[in-house]
Design a protein around this motif. Structure first.
Motif, PDB file in Angstrom:
ATOM      1  N   ARG A 102      37.462  91.669 -67.247  1.00  0.00           N
ATOM      2  CA  ARG A 102      38.186  92.940 -67.208  1.00  0.00           C
ATOM      3  C   ARG A 102      38.961  93.031 -65.903  1.00  0.00           C
ATOM      4  O   ARG A 102      38.447  92.659 -64.844  1.00  0.00           O
ATOM      5  N   LEU A 144      40.943  95.893 -63.737  1.00  0.00           N
ATOM      6  CA  LEU A 144      41.115  97.348 -63.679  1.00  0.00           C
ATOM      7  C   LEU A 144      41.989  97.730 -62.497  1.00  0.00           C
ATOM      8  O   LEU A 144      41.711  97.323 -61.365  1.00  0.00           O
ATOM      9  N   GLN A 185      44.435 101.106 -60.667  1.00  0.00           N
ATOM     10  CA  GLN A 185      44.414 102.565 -60.541  1.00  0.00           C
ATOM     11  C   GLN A 185      45.822 103.120 -60.696  1.00  0.00           C
ATOM     12  O   GLN A 185      46.170 104.135 -60.110  1.00  0.00           O
ATOM     13  N   GLY A 193      48.608 104.036 -65.789  1.00  0.00           N
ATOM     14  CA  GLY A 193      48.096 103.902 -67.157  1.00  0.00           C
ATOM     15  C   GLY A 193      49.218 103.563 -68.116  1.00  0.00           C
ATOM     16  O   GLY A 193      50.392 103.472 -67.726  1.00  0.00           O
ATOM     17  N   ARG A 223      43.200  99.651 -72.345  1.00  0.00           N
ATOM     18  CA  ARG A 223      42.873 101.071 -72.475  1.00  0.00           C
ATOM     19  C   ARG A 223      43.077 101.774 -71.130  1.00  0.00           C
ATOM     20  O   ARG A 223      43.082 101.130 -70.077  1.00  0.00           O
ATOM     21  N   ASN A 224      43.245 103.056 -71.212  1.00  0.00           N
ATOM     22  CA  ASN A 224      43.382 103.834 -69.987  1.00  0.00           C
ATOM     23  C   ASN A 224      42.000 104.245 -69.512  1.00  0.00           C
ATOM     24  O   ASN A 224      41.143 104.626 -70.322  1.00  0.00           O
ATOM     25  N   ARG A 225      41.769 104.110 -68.218  1.00  0.00           N
ATOM     26  CA  ARG A 225      40.452 104.456 -67.676  1.00  0.00           C
ATOM     27  C   ARG A 225      40.330 105.982 -67.588  1.00  0.00           C
ATOM     28  O   ARG A 225      41.327 106.672 -67.333  1.00  0.00           O
ATOM     29  N   PRO A 226      39.121 106.493 -67.766  1.00  0.00           N
ATOM     30  CA  PRO A 226      38.937 107.955 -67.762  1.00  0.00           C
ATOM     31  C   PRO A 226      39.423 108.595 -66.459  1.00  0.00           C
ATOM     32  O   PRO A 226      40.006 109.673 -66.472  1.00  0.00           O
ATOM     33  N   THR A 284      44.570 101.514 -65.595  1.00  0.00           N
ATOM     34  CA  THR A 284      44.547 100.728 -66.827  1.00  0.00           C
ATOM     35  C   THR A 284      43.447  99.679 -66.760  1.00  0.00           C
ATOM     36  O   THR A 284      43.155  99.146 -65.688  1.00  0.00           O
ATOM     37  N   GLU A 285      42.841  99.413 -67.911  1.00  0.00           N
ATOM     38  CA  GLU A 285      41.861  98.335 -67.993  1.00  0.00           C
ATOM     39  C   GLU A 285      42.339  97.338 -69.046  1.00  0.00           C
ATOM     40  O   GLU A 285      42.534  97.697 -70.206  1.00  0.00           O
ATOM     41  N   SER A 295      41.113  94.002 -70.958  1.00  0.00           N
ATOM     42  CA  SER A 295      39.932  93.141 -71.107  1.00  0.00           C
ATOM     43  C   SER A 295      40.251  91.984 -72.049  1.00  0.00           C
ATOM     44  O   SER A 295      40.820  92.181 -73.126  1.00  0.00           O
TER      45      SER A 295
END
Lengths: 225, 455
Positions: free
Chosen positions: B382, B384, B386, B389, B434-437, B441-442, B444
């Protein structure tokens, strides 16, 4: 110090020669593998800068031939092929370092000097970052030309980081450098030495920063203002 | 007719038909021959009986025909069930002497028509079969008939014929089946070189175009096919080689001028515009590298046996890209448990995928933030950041070649993520975004896990 460049593109070869001459080296330029091998058997060069795409055969064959002769000559390979398997093939065939075109002249000189500074090689110049200098010949660190006294472990860590200037040194490399094969290393020993070194350097006003790359290792660089 | 593909099953199929037809025809032919043979034996026996009856015929003093059979012969004809019978017929067709109680001729046919006749008649339950021979006594011709009742229980010849189907007839079937088995073995042996050749052919792939099918031992009937196949492989091999050489040549032709340009700038006396030019060349060099990577990936096939340590590949990339990240004021971190994670794939390609993801993340994460890499034991990595997104509309777009959110932004070629996707595809892996909460962005990437290579 005499460097041999074997590069079939005359323009590039001459420009590289010009650049290396202004960095203080004597340079010979040849354009074929055969000429290169002939010259290497007659003249003792400090290093070879070798292009992999040569008209009379692959530069890799020159590499193999030299390593077959057990020639310890540092070899820096230049290639236009940055492909998936080329890098591995080049290094396995005995290149000491590898630069993919296009590259900055500064980078070439830096890599060349890194090779020349290896144990057994000619260059013994002091390593310098910001106001911190380290002389590998007597393992002496100076800040603003003031000699500094550091513990032997701290000196060892500093030496390794300075030698690998601009590159990340893995935690494993630091362990190997300090403890060798003696084994038993406390899991946080390296962190402790790096922490102490960092503290010592900042207390004494060195304008350098030791970055921790989590999960990977350490990198020394000039302190950002 | 149902199409039967395998030569062997065709042979078996036709052979079974041949066995069935042969065993029927052979039984019929044999039984016919047996019938003929038994008829001959029967006729000869009847003829000799008629001859021996004829030998004992005489004309007595009053001119009457008399028969004086020796006792053993009398016994033969006096059996209660009347298996054997005889009759003597005169010139006028009257039965002068007959072993039958009613003094009649054995056969209704005109006995004078031939010297030896093979005759048959039915009398009640009896089926008489026999012969008639001519005998001349005192200048008068007589016909001696001898017959056997074939319906009699003691007649063994018919039994032999009847038994033939049960005993002899069925023997031919196993023999023919054994022959079938031998044939199959012979064919298998003859086809073995073809089988071997196809085993070798299984290894032919874009990465192994040097394999050719062996021609030694190939049956001459199939040889043209094998030769044509090998010639086709020659042509394919050449095609692949041309493609690979083109990529290598293109790389050389494009990068060497860039190198000349860089070095020329580096050696300029006036360094005031040099830095900007260097940046331009660096991004162009990057673009050339990405284009060549795509060209190379299009012709690349991963060896089935290739395996790589995902953790090592990732650590190497993080290590090599960290100075760049720090230079741009971004931090970078790798989270793993220090253990190798072996997956199916090519380590150099994995590095390329991770490097592209890393470059992408560093570009989008704000200054002062961290790009995290995590390696999981199930073969997932993964990345990730910041950054801002990715909106739902962009999910598909980001993997398109040359797509960029902000086309004015320098440094991005719009090729990085398409390279990542292509590499994941070649590895039969999956890629998720996917967008991190908490923002960012993540990406994987999941790969196929394999056992660690044995040491």
């Amino acid at each position: 110090m005499r460097i041999l460049i074997v590069e079939d593109n005359r323009q590039l070869a001459d420009l590289l020669a010009k650049g290396l001459k202004s960095a203080g080296y004597d340079v010979d330029v040849l354009t074929t593998a055969a000429e290169g091998l002939d010259a290497l058997s007659m003249v003792s060069y400090a290093a070879l800068i070798l292009d992999l795409g040569l008209p009379d055969g692959d530069g890799l064959s020159v590499l193999r031939e030299l390593r077959h002769r057990k020639d310890p000559l540092p070899i820096l390979v230049l290639t236009a092929r940055g492909g998936l398997n080329d890098r591995i093939t080049g290094l396995r065939s005995g290149a000491d370092d590898y630069l993919v075109k296009p590259f900055a002249l500064e980078e070439l000189v830096a890599r060349l000097e890194a090779q020349l500074r290896r144990p057994g090689q000619i260059l013994g110049n002091a390593l310098r970052i910001g106001n911190l200098e380290f002389d590998p010949r007597n393992r002496q660190a100076t800040i603003d030309d003031e000699p500094q006294i550091l513990s032997s472990r701290e000196t060892a860590v500093l030496e390794l980081l300075m030698r690998s200037k601009g590159r990340v040194v893995s935690k494993k490399q630091v362990e190997d450098h300090i403890f060798g094969l003696s084994g038993d290393v406390a899991s946080n020993a390296i962190e402790v030495y790096v922490h102490r070194l960092r503290k010592q350097l900042s207390e004494r006003g060195a304008k350098v920063q030791i970055h921790t790359i989590r999960g990977v290792g350490y990198l020394i660089g000039e302190e950002k203002l | 007719m149902t199409p039967v593909k395998s030569i062997l099953s065709r042979i078996v199929f036709l052979h079974v038909i041949a066995v069935a037809v042969t065993s029927i025809v052979m039984s019929l032919a044999l039984s016919w021959l047996l019938n003929v043979a038994t008829n001959n034996i029967h006729s000869e026996a009847m003829e000799s009986q008629a001859s021996s009856v004829a030998r004992h015929l005489s004309i007595n003093a009053d001119g009457q025909l008399s028969l004086s059979l020796p006792p053993q012969l009398q016994g033969l004809y006096s059996q209660p069930y009347g298996r054997y019978t005889y009759a003597v017929i005169d010139e006028d067709g009257r039965a002068v002497i007959s072993s039958l109680g009613d003094h009649t001729a054995l056969f209704p046919a005109d006995p004078r028509s031939s010297t030896v006749a093979f005759l048959k008649s039915r009398r009640g339950n009896a089926a008489l079969s026999g012969v008639s021979i001519r005998k001349v006594l005192n200048g008068k011709p007589y016909w001696v008939q001898a017959g056997e009742d074939l319906a009699n229980g003691d007649v063994i010849i018919d039994d032999i014929v009847a038994d033939f189907y049960r005993n002899v007839g069925w023997v031919t079937l196993p023999i023919l089946l054994a022959l079938l088995g031998i044939d199959i073995a012979i064919f298998r042996r003859a086809l073995r070189p073809l089988h071997d050749a196809s085993e070798i052919a299984k290894h032919i792939s874009p990465i192994r175009t040097d394999i050719r099918l062996p021609v030694a031992g190939i049956p001459s009937e199939v040889r043209p096919l094998v030769d044509a196949m090998n010639q086709a492989l020659d042509r394919l091999d050449k095609g692949f080689r041309v493609q690979r050489e083109f990529t290598a040549d293109a790389a050389h032709e494009l990068r060497t001028p860039l190198s000349i340009l860089t070095t020329r700038i580096d050696t300029l006396d006036d360094q005031s515009v040099a830095e900007a030019l260097r940046q331009d060349i660096a991004s162009m060099g990057h673009m050339v590298g990405q284009l060549l990577a795509i060209a190379e990936l299009d012709a690349f096939v991963i060896d089935d046996d290739a395996r790589a340590d995902l953790r090592e590949a990732c650590a190497e990339v993080v290590q090599s890209i960290a100075p760049l990240a720090l230079q741009q004021g971004r931090d970078i971190a790798l989270f793993d448990n220090g253990q190798p994670v072996w997956i199916k794939g090519n380590s150099e390609m994995l590095r390329s995928a991770v490097r592209n993801l890393a470059e992408n993340a560093i570009r989008h994460t704000p200054e002062g933030s961290v790009v995290d890499f995590t390696i999981e034991d199930d073969g997932t990595i993964r990345v990730l950041d910041q950054g801002p997104g990715i909106s739902n509309e962009e999910r598909e777009l980001i993997f398109r070649r040359f797509w960029r959110r902000d086309r004015s932004q320098s440094g991005s070629t719009g090729l990085g993520l398409s390279i990542v996707q292509k590499i994941v595809e070649l590895h039969k892996g999956t890629i998720k975004v996917r967008n991190r909460p908490m923002g960012g962005t993540e990406f994987s990437l999941s790969f196929v896990k394999v056992d660690p290579p044995s040491q």
